[in-house]
Motif scaffolding. Structure first.
Motif, short mmCIF file in Angstrom:
data_model
loop_
_atom_site.label_atom_id
_atom_site.label_comp_id
_atom_site.label_asym_id
_atom_site.label_seq_id
_atom_site.Cartn_x
_atom_site.Cartn_y
_atom_site.Cartn_z
N GLU A 141 0.82 -1.21 0.00
CA GLU A 141 0.00 0.00 0.00
C GLU A 141 0.85 1.26 0.00
N SER A 165 -3.15 9.05 -0.92
CA SER A 165 -3.10 8.55 0.45
C SER A 165 -3.25 7.02 0.48
N ARG A 166 -2.82 6.43 1.58
CA ARG A 166 -2.95 4.98 1.72
C ARG A 166 -4.42 4.57 1.79
N SER A 167 -5.26 5.45 2.33
CA SER A 167 -6.69 5.12 2.40
C SER A 167 -7.30 5.01 1.00
N VAL A 168 -6.83 5.84 0.07
CA VAL A 168 -7.29 5.75 -1.32
C VAL A 168 -6.85 4.43 -1.94
N ARG A 194 -6.10 1.69 -0.32
CA ARG A 194 -6.81 0.61 0.36
C ARG A 194 -8.21 0.43 -0.22
N GLU A 195 -8.90 1.53 -0.50
CA GLU A 195 -10.24 1.45 -1.07
C GLU A 195 -10.20 0.88 -2.48
N ALA A 196 -9.19 1.28 -3.25
CA ALA A 196 -9.05 0.75 -4.61
C ALA A 196 -8.80 -0.76 -4.59
N ARG A 230 -9.77 -2.80 -2.25
CA ARG A 230 -11.03 -3.45 -1.87
C ARG A 230 -11.94 -3.61 -3.09
N THR A 231 -11.98 -2.58 -3.91
CA THR A 231 -12.81 -2.65 -5.12
C THR A 231 -12.34 -3.76 -6.05
#
Length: 216
Positions: free
Chosen positions: A17, A27-30, A32-34, A36-37
């Motif tokens: 990540e 960001s790492r949150s972006v 992480r969400e990608a 997950r998708t």
């Protein structure tokens, strides 16, 4: 896109990540969400200590509307294009035949409206492309078959993605609106044989245009 185009092959371990976030300045949150998708669409599998790996192609949800759109953002493999049009050829002519038998006045009105938008806006516009997608979705809805209707997202996405690709890549395009008119007339007239024939002609022209675009 990197997975779909083969940059990361099945079994490959993806960067972490942090590396992804730094290389793309997000960001790492972006990230992480990608991820997950991608996992939800069957493309990757993340496990503790093992990292994130690309899953076997057989596990991918190839009919997912987003995945179809991503595939045609680049240069889709010819084999994938052939498979997609084989699917359309199996499903859509039979659906059009059923729609010609089972359509209601509401279906006819909605098909007519979608066709009018296509004619007024043109298939190079977002509005025309959305109407084209809706036109094909309504035909599936008119079959009154829940399983066929469940394919409308995938078939509609295939229609829209291939149309976008053609208009982005092709130097010259044949106008498919007259073929849509033929299909609309056949369904309106309640003529299953003509509806099937018109759909086959429409799909074959679309396939030829896509193949020409890829070869160009």
């Amino acid at each position: 896109m990197a997975i779909l185009t083969g940059r990361y092959l099945p079994g490959a371990v993806l960067p972490g990540e942090l590396e992804f976030a730094e290389s793309r300045n997000v960001s790492r949150s972006v990230v992480r969400e990608a991820l997950r998708t991608l996992a939800a669409k069957g493309l990757i599998d993340s496990r503790p200590k093992a990292g994130t790996r690309v899953r076997a192609r057989a596990d991918w949800n190839l009919l997912d509307p987003d995945l179809l759109a991503w595939m045609f953002e680049g240069e889709p493999p010819m084999g994938f294009v052939d498979s997609l049009f084989q699917l359309r050829m199996i499903v859509e002519p039979a659906a059009a035949e059923m729609a010609a038998r089972l359509r209601t006045t509401r279906h006819i009105a909605r098909l007519g409206h979608a066709l009018e938008v296509m004619e007024e806006e043109g298939l190079s516009s977002a509005e025309g492309q959305a109407a084209d997608q809706q036109f094909h979705n309504i035909i599936l809805e008119a079959t009154a078959n829940d399983l066929l209707i469940s394919l409308s997202g995938s078939i509609g996405a295939a229609v829209r993605s291939t149309t976008l690709f053609k208009h982005r890549k092709a130097k010259q395009l044949r106008d498919s609106i007259p073929l849509h008119r033929d299909l609309f007339s056949a369904i309106t007239d309640g003529d299953p044989v003509a509806a099937r024939a018109a759909t086959i002609t429409l799909i074959l022209q679309a396939q030829e245009d896509i193949e020409t675009s890829l070869q160009g």
